[in-house]
Design an enzyme around this catalytic site. Structure first.
Site, PDB file in Angstrom:
ATOM      1  N   ASP A 105      29.524  82.269 -67.089  1.00 55.07           N
ATOM      2  CA  ASP A 105      30.301  81.251 -66.358  1.00 55.07           C
ATOM      3  C   ASP A 105      31.200  80.504 -67.346  1.00 55.07           C
ATOM      4  OD1 ASP A 105      29.876  79.957 -63.321  1.00 55.07           O
ATOM      5  OD2 ASP A 105      30.936  78.658 -64.730  1.00 55.07           O
ATOM      6  N   LYS A 186      31.888  87.551 -53.731  1.00 54.28           N
ATOM      7  CA  LYS A 186      32.404  86.637 -52.703  1.00 54.28           C
ATOM      8  C   LYS A 186      33.876  86.932 -52.462  1.00 54.28           C
ATOM      9  CE  LYS A 186      32.317  82.039 -53.441  1.00 54.28           C
ATOM     10  NZ  LYS A 186      31.342  80.951 -53.368  1.00 54.28           N
TER      11      LYS A 186
HETATM   12  N1  SAM Z   1      26.236  81.639 -57.829  1.00 60.43           N
HETATM   13  C1  SAM Z   1      26.182  80.310 -58.400  1.00 60.43           C
HETATM   14  C2  SAM Z   1      24.810  79.763 -58.120  1.00 60.43           C
HETATM   15  O1  SAM Z   1      24.101  80.327 -57.311  1.00 60.43           O
HETATM   16  O2  SAM Z   1      24.427  78.767 -58.735  1.00 60.43           O
HETATM   17  C3  SAM Z   1      27.263  79.407 -57.856  1.00 60.43           C
HETATM   18  C4  SAM Z   1      28.633  79.814 -58.319  1.00 60.43           C
HETATM   19  S1  SAM Z   1      29.846  78.610 -57.987  1.00 60.43           S
HETATM   20  C5  SAM Z   1      30.086  78.769 -56.277  1.00 60.43           C
HETATM   21  C6  SAM Z   1      31.301  79.316 -58.627  1.00 60.43           C
HETATM   22  C7  SAM Z   1      31.330  79.387 -60.143  1.00 60.43           C
HETATM   23  O3  SAM Z   1      32.443  80.194 -60.514  1.00 60.43           O
HETATM   24  C8  SAM Z   1      31.551  78.044 -60.843  1.00 60.43           C
HETATM   25  O4  SAM Z   1      30.423  77.729 -61.629  1.00 60.43           O
HETATM   26  C9  SAM Z   1      32.772  78.283 -61.729  1.00 60.43           C
HETATM   27  O5  SAM Z   1      32.668  77.694 -63.011  1.00 60.43           O
HETATM   28  C10 SAM Z   1      32.771  79.807 -61.831  1.00 60.43           C
HETATM   29  N2  SAM Z   1      34.067  80.381 -62.203  1.00 60.43           N
HETATM   30  C11 SAM Z   1      35.263  80.199 -61.585  1.00 60.43           C
HETATM   31  N3  SAM Z   1      36.226  80.880 -62.244  1.00 60.43           N
HETATM   32  C12 SAM Z   1      35.620  81.515 -63.289  1.00 60.43           C
HETATM   33  C13 SAM Z   1      36.094  82.360 -64.328  1.00 60.43           C
HETATM   34  N4  SAM Z   1      37.376  82.692 -64.427  1.00 60.43           N
HETATM   35  N5  SAM Z   1      35.212  82.815 -65.246  1.00 60.43           N
HETATM   36  C14 SAM Z   1      33.896  82.462 -65.164  1.00 60.43           C
HETATM   37  N6  SAM Z   1      33.389  81.658 -64.196  1.00 60.43           N
HETATM   38  C15 SAM Z   1      34.242  81.184 -63.273  1.00 60.43           C
END
Ligand code: SAM
Length: 315
Positions: A105, A186
């Site tokens: 992440d 997703k």
């Molecule tokens: N599946 C996780 C859980 O169950 O706890 C929740 C994920 S949350 C909805 C979306 C995540 O996508 C965020 O923590 C955000 O930091 C990450 N994210 C968004 N763009 C990203 C990228 N380019 N690289 C890595 N992580 C990313």
């Protein structure tokens, strides 16, 4: 009493705290599993966009639970720490090897037992390379991605950024997923999602769109469950990296999408117990309901600096 956000009043938010999940998203993965049996035989998994870590918790519990059962060891909550109590007794077969789970992440994430963590951007070559490094020689059985950009409310822009995240995840998939493996991601079901389905169908003969019961009806999010990974003959994983880095132009992409016509039909499955809890109904959290502490408070929230500045202003 102040207004509570819809998120904080819904049943899955509360159940997540009661069951020790860091986020209500855990139920989405568990409900997808109810219909697709996604953890069967899985020893190695990648969790992309993993923070705060509820999907990593699910992976850790399910993979180590299966492993410990096979070992004849205690099953507990399945969270036997990687390496703990596993002194080498000579070469071990694939069945006996401990599960490998790699989580990535942008944000730092509190540790999850048995999960290797990488902090980085999945669209960057460095992060992708770092993930791939963990799977040298042995590929993953399952890659999941719950990635979501900060939503702007401009649907076209949000859908575009989301699709870039999926393309980045797919790039990693083409390097680390073994043939026959599963990819779950997703998606936002916007007007251009059909192109994405067509692209995924090039790599997976089975692509299903699933909407877990715990995902709000009002949300355009859904999850693609892509099964039986089988890249086209002669496909080089480098191709997708070149798309992301702009080496392959939009003209090339146009002809690529032309090649995928006619449109593919992707089945839709609503999963989880449809008679179960309704995420859109406010059922708990009334005035008398005691609130529960978070399972894992954020370790580096984006508002941390703002709080520091407010505090400094008060002192
Ligand atoms: N599946 C996780 C859980 O169950 O706890 C929740 C994920 S949350 C909805 C979306 C995540 O996508 C965020 O923590 C955000 O930091 C990450 N994210 C968004 N763009 C990203 C990228 N380019 N690289 C890595 N992580 C990313």
């Amino acid at each position: 009493m102040g207004r509570k956000s819809k998120d904080k009043r819904d049943i899955y938010y509360r159940k997540a705290k009661e069951e020790g999940w860091r986020a209500r998203s855990a139920f989405k993965l568990l409900q997808i599993d109810e219909d697709f049996d996604i953890f069967k035989g899985v020893k190695r998994a990648v969790d992309l966009c993993a923070a705060p870590g509820s999907w990593s918790q699910v992976l850790s519990r399910r993979l180590f639970l299966a492993h410990n059962k096979r070992d004849g060891g205690g099953v507990g909550d399945g969270c036997k720490v990687r390496g703990a109590g596993s002194e080498a007794k000579g070469p071990v077969g694939d069945e006996e090897k401990e599960p490998v789970i790699v989580a990535v992440d942008l944000q730092p994430m509190a540790p999850v037992e048995g999960v290797v963590q990488i902090q980085g951007d999945i669209t960057s070559t460095e992060t992708a390379t770092e993930v791939i490094r963990h799977f040298e020689g042995e590929k993953a059985d399952l890659v999941v991605s719950d990635g979501a950009p900060d939503v702007t409310g401009l649907h076209d822009l949000d859908e575009f950024v989301q699709s870039q995240l999926i393309l980045a995840a797919l790039t990693i998939v083409t390097h680390v997923l073994k043939e026959g493996g599963t990819f779950i991601a997703k998606v936002f079901r916007g007007k251009n999602v059909q192109l994405l389905y067509s692209q995924l169908k090039m790599f997976f003969p089975l692509v299903t769109v699933s909407k877990p019961r715990s995902s709000r009806n009002a949300s355009i999010e859904a999850f693609v469950v892509c099964q039986k990974y089988s890249p086209p003959a002669g496909f080089e994983p480098e191709m997708l990296r070149r798309v992301l880095e702009g080496e392959i132009t939009s003209k090339d992409l146009d002809s690529w999408s032309d090649a995928t016509k006619p449109k593919v039909i992707v089945p839709f499955v609503a999963c989880g117990d449809l008679q179960g809890w309704d995420p859109d109904a406010v059922v708990l959290g009334g005035q008398s309901e005691a609130s529960l502490a978070p399972v894992q408070p954020p370790i580096a929230p984006p508002y941390k600096r703002a709080l520091e500045l407010i505090k400094r202003g008060r002192d």
